[in-house]
Scaffold this active site. Structure first.
Site, PDB file in Angstrom:
ATOM      1  N   ILE A  21      40.317  46.283  -2.971  1.00 52.01           N
ATOM      2  CA  ILE A  21      41.015  47.568  -2.933  1.00 52.01           C
ATOM      3  C   ILE A  21      40.179  48.609  -2.197  1.00 52.01           C
ATOM      4  O   ILE A  21      40.546  49.084  -1.120  1.00 52.01           O
ATOM      5  CB  ILE A  21      41.335  48.052  -4.369  1.00 52.01           C
ATOM      6  CG1 ILE A  21      42.251  47.047  -5.075  1.00 52.01           C
ATOM      7  CG2 ILE A  21      41.992  49.432  -4.330  1.00 52.01           C
ATOM      8  CD1 ILE A  21      42.475  47.331  -6.555  1.00 52.01           C
ATOM      9  N   CYS A  22      39.047  48.957  -2.776  1.00 52.50           N
ATOM     10  CA  CYS A  22      38.259  50.085  -2.271  1.00 52.50           C
ATOM     11  C   CYS A  22      37.500  49.765  -0.988  1.00 52.50           C
ATOM     12  O   CYS A  22      37.066  50.675  -0.287  1.00 52.50           O
ATOM     13  CB  CYS A  22      37.300  50.568  -3.357  1.00 52.50           C
ATOM     14  SG  CYS A  22      38.172  51.126  -4.835  1.00 52.50           S
TER      15      CYS A  22
END
Length: 219
Positions: A122-123
């Protein structure tokens, strides 16, 4: 007819102290709590080694967190590498959507952006893919990043590589910046990184120094 140049090959594809910038994303308690692709100790060791390498070679480095008032402050060991820097605290999950981050990147003038994050899927994946789409060359530090499962981490790396990202590890970053042992000014600092963060490599180096510095006995 000449074949098209491969931008990921040749000397220009290698990182140097003056052609890259580093962004460290969301190494915070909440993200560590969900980390399952690696043990936390390994990621802490590696991301701190990565940050120290950037500092040694004066690579512009940005620290950023997401909702730190809920997810916790940046990892203390990482903050201690850059004690003067207040991390950019975001609401955007995708770091590359925060205008402050983009402004910082543009001010560096660098087109090679090195990233590490929790979590990988995700990040790290979101800003890496976004930045690639805007013409930046993105290098992802896989062993200073981690996901909620081994599968999540590995699939995210595959996705980013398919998009054009270049996977590296933290020690490769520091070694690529050093490039030449004749650049003696940074050799002591790099040697300390090896001792502090490279496990068996560090212990072997320390042992070698011990043997070389032991006086010869005539007995």
């Amino acid at each position: 007819m000449n074949a098209p140049r491969n931008p990921k090959a040749g000397i220009d594809a290698l990182l140097s102290p003056d052609n890259c910038a580093l962004i460290l994303i969301d190494h915070q308690p909440f993200q560590f709590a969900g980390l399952r692709s690696h043990d936390s100790q390994t990621i802490i060791n590696n991301v701190v080694g990565l940050a120290r390498g950037a500092k040694l070679f004066n690579v512009p480095t940005l620290l950023t967190t997401v909702l730190e008032e809920r997810g916790g402050l940046l990892l203390k060991q990482l903050q201690d590498v850059f004690p003067e820097q207040k991390p950019i605290n975001r609401t955007f999950i995708n770091t590359w959507e925060d205008p402050r981050v983009i402004d910082w990147v543009k001010k560096t003038g660098r087109k090679k952006i090195v990233m590490a994050a929790l979590w990988t899927e995700i990040c790290l994946a979101m800003p890496a893919i976004h930045a690639l789409g805007e013409g930046y060359e993105v290098y992802i530090v896989t062993d200073a990043s981690g996901g909620v499962s081994v599968e999540a981490h590995e699939v995210a790396i595959q996705r980013m590589v398919q998009a054009g990202a270049v996977p590296i590890t933290w020690a490769v970053f520091a070694s690529e910046l050093q490039r030449d042992w004749a650049r003696e000014a940074t050799v002591p600092g790099l040697a300390k990184l090896l001792v502090d963060h490279m496990g068996n490599v560090g212990t072997s180096f320390t042992w070698e120094q011990q043997l070389l510095n032991t006086p010869h006995s005539n007995r």
